[in-house]
Design an enzyme around this catalytic site. Structure first.
Site, PDB file in Angstrom:
ATOM      1  N   SER A  15      24.606  25.235  13.189  1.00  0.00           N
ATOM      2  CA  SER A  15      23.891  26.967  13.508  1.00  0.00           C
ATOM      3  C   SER A  15      22.974  27.819  12.667  1.00  0.00           C
ATOM      4  CB  SER A  15      25.370  27.302  12.427  1.00  0.00           C
ATOM      5  OG  SER A  15      24.793  27.744  11.415  1.00  0.00           O
ATOM      6  N   CYS A 135      10.850  17.963  20.763  1.00  0.00           N
ATOM      7  CA  CYS A 135      10.230  19.277  21.598  1.00  0.00           C
ATOM      8  C   CYS A 135       8.382  18.183  22.436  1.00  0.00           C
ATOM      9  CB  CYS A 135       9.755  19.929  20.671  1.00  0.00           C
ATOM     10  SG  CYS A 135       8.813  19.719  19.379  1.00  0.00           S
ATOM     11  N   ALA A 167       9.043  25.964  12.857  1.00  0.00           N
ATOM     12  CA  ALA A 167       9.164  24.950  12.551  1.00  0.00           C
ATOM     13  C   ALA A 167      10.429  25.051  11.504  1.00  0.00           C
ATOM     14  CB  ALA A 167       8.154  23.622  12.069  1.00  0.00           C
ATOM     15  N   GLY A 168      12.018  24.850  11.518  1.00  0.00           N
ATOM     16  CA  GLY A 168      12.623  24.577  10.385  1.00  0.00           C
ATOM     17  C   GLY A 168      12.838  24.134   9.592  1.00  0.00           C
ATOM     18  N   PRO A 169      13.499  23.746   8.296  1.00  0.00           N
ATOM     19  CA  PRO A 169      13.911  22.896   8.292  1.00  0.00           C
ATOM     20  C   PRO A 169      14.344  21.621   8.055  1.00  0.00           C
ATOM     21  CG  PRO A 169      15.650  24.177   7.461  1.00  0.00           C
ATOM     22  CD  PRO A 169      14.222  25.224   8.016  1.00  0.00           C
ATOM     23  N   GLY A 170      14.728  21.682   9.267  1.00  0.00           N
ATOM     24  CA  GLY A 170      15.510  20.043  10.227  1.00  0.00           C
ATOM     25  C   GLY A 170      13.939  20.231  11.127  1.00  0.00           C
ATOM     26  N   ARG A 172      11.353  20.267  10.296  1.00  0.00           N
ATOM     27  CA  ARG A 172      10.064  19.503   8.759  1.00  0.00           C
ATOM     28  C   ARG A 172      10.595  18.260   8.170  1.00  0.00           C
ATOM     29  NH1 ARG A 172       6.350  23.709   6.788  1.00  0.00           N
ATOM     30  NH2 ARG A 172       7.010  25.742   8.649  1.00  0.00           N
ATOM     31  N   ALA A 173      12.059  17.666   8.180  1.00  0.00           N
ATOM     32  CA  ALA A 173      13.130  17.111   7.385  1.00  0.00           C
ATOM     33  C   ALA A 173      12.716  15.922   7.859  1.00  0.00           C
ATOM     34  CB  ALA A 173      14.199  17.123   7.318  1.00  0.00           C
ATOM     35  N   ASN A 174      12.368  15.949   9.652  1.00  0.00           N
ATOM     36  CA  ASN A 174      12.442  15.020  10.252  1.00  0.00           C
ATOM     37  C   ASN A 174      11.126  14.554  11.047  1.00  0.00           C
ATOM     38  OD1 ASN A 174      15.531  14.009  11.304  1.00  0.00           O
ATOM     39  ND2 ASN A 174      15.662  16.650  11.970  1.00  0.00           N
TER      40      ASN A 174
END
Length: 315
Positions: A15, A135, A167-170, A172-174
């Site tokens: 979400s 992306c 660039a959200g946490p998802g 950045r984590a990937n």
């Protein structure tokens, strides 16, 4: 146009920015899909609140919560906008209950085939799980493929520059998964002998739009044919990502045999270097216009699921 009764019901897992933008896109633009559920893990997330306000069933208990919703029995499509690690578990869990469910993977997990709609969607319309690469992959692989349709591509390198604020946490984590998945898809989908991907998070304020640079090293070929192929491909992407555009004319450089380039893992190269420069402006359905990197992912995922759902209607 499909009626509400013939539309296939879809659930979105995740979400955050991507999941919420995807929900709005489906509601506004989809002919064959209906958002039936929004799944998150943060009960206070804006995405769940918006979904509930729009009459969509919600749960903050993850994929297990989705299976406990009454609407789960009607769901045919699931979009996963979580993380690579979570997606592997989500897909496995869903298939214990619904083996035939169609999953559109917006993470770099890549447990299903890579899918770039304008290049290879037709080959994967029946796949139970497709991966939307990244992306950067969605923006650049069509250009690599455009050159591949004219000349043999030995090497392709892409640089995706996105706003840090998009660039959200998802994302950045990937980062590691981003580069690995994109590099592999440049080869598998783009047709390059070897691929390399680089991502740059640009901290500039005000935020800059997504920009991508594509370098392709190929055998010698007709430049006009390559340029025409690139322009046709850009127009095809624009059909579902209106903000996608070539930033400037395609550039060419001859690499002579007496002054070759040295490519790590490839060796010496001589031939034709093609450079393509792209800008992606977001549609601003939920995310800011500068977040073209997220917009191209949600747009490609929707285009993919739309074709799949349409093929079920026409079967």
């Amino acid at each position: 146009m499909a009626t509400d009764n013939t539309k296939r019901k879809a659930a979105i897992i995740g979400s955050g920015n991507i999941g919420t933008d995807l929900m709005i896109k489906i509601m506004r633009r989809s002919r064959h899909l209906d958002v039936a559920a929004m799944v998150g893990i943060d009960p206070a997330s804006d995405g769940l609140a918006r979904a509930a306000k729009l009459g969509v069933a919600t749960t903050h208990e993850g994929v297990q919560g989705l299976t406990r919703l009454s609407v789960f029995d009607e769901i045919d499509f699931v979009f996963d906008a979580t993380s690579a690690g979570a997606h592997v578990k989500n897909d496995a869990f869903l298939r214990t209950l619904k083996p035939g469910i169609r999953v559109i993977d917006l993470t770099p997990a890549a447990i299903g085939p890579y899918c770039v709609p304008v290049v290879n969607l037709d080959a994967h319309l029946d796949a139970p799980n497709v991966n939307m690469v990244t992306c950067g992959g969605q923006a650049t692989i069509p250009m690599v493929a455009a050159v591949s349709r004219v000349a043999k591509v030995h090497y392709a390198e892409i640089v995706a520059s996105i706003s840090s604020r998009s660039a959200g946490p998802g994302t950045r984590a990937n980062i590691d998964e981003f580069t690995e998945t994109t590099s592999k898809a440049i080869e598998a989908v783009g047709g390059a002998g070897k691929g390399k991907a680089i991502i740059v998070l640009n901290p500039a304020e005000p935020p800059l739009m997504m920009r991508d640079t594509v370098y392709v090293l190929s055998e010698a070929a007709d430049r006009a044919q390559i340029e025409a192929s690139v322009e046709r491909m850009a127009a095809a992407v624009q059909a579902y990502v209106p903000g996608y555009r070539l930033k400037q004319s395609v550039q060419f450089d001859d690499i002579p045999a007496n002054a070759p380039l040295h490519i790590p893992g490839l060796g010496r190269f001589s031939g034709l270097k093609t450079s393509v420069f792209i800008e992606v402006e977001g549609a601003a359905h939920y995310l800011p216009a500068y977040a073209g990197n997220l917009d191209i992912m949600t747009s490609a995922a929707l285009a993919t699921a739309e074709r799949m759902a349409a093929s079920l209607v026409n079967a």
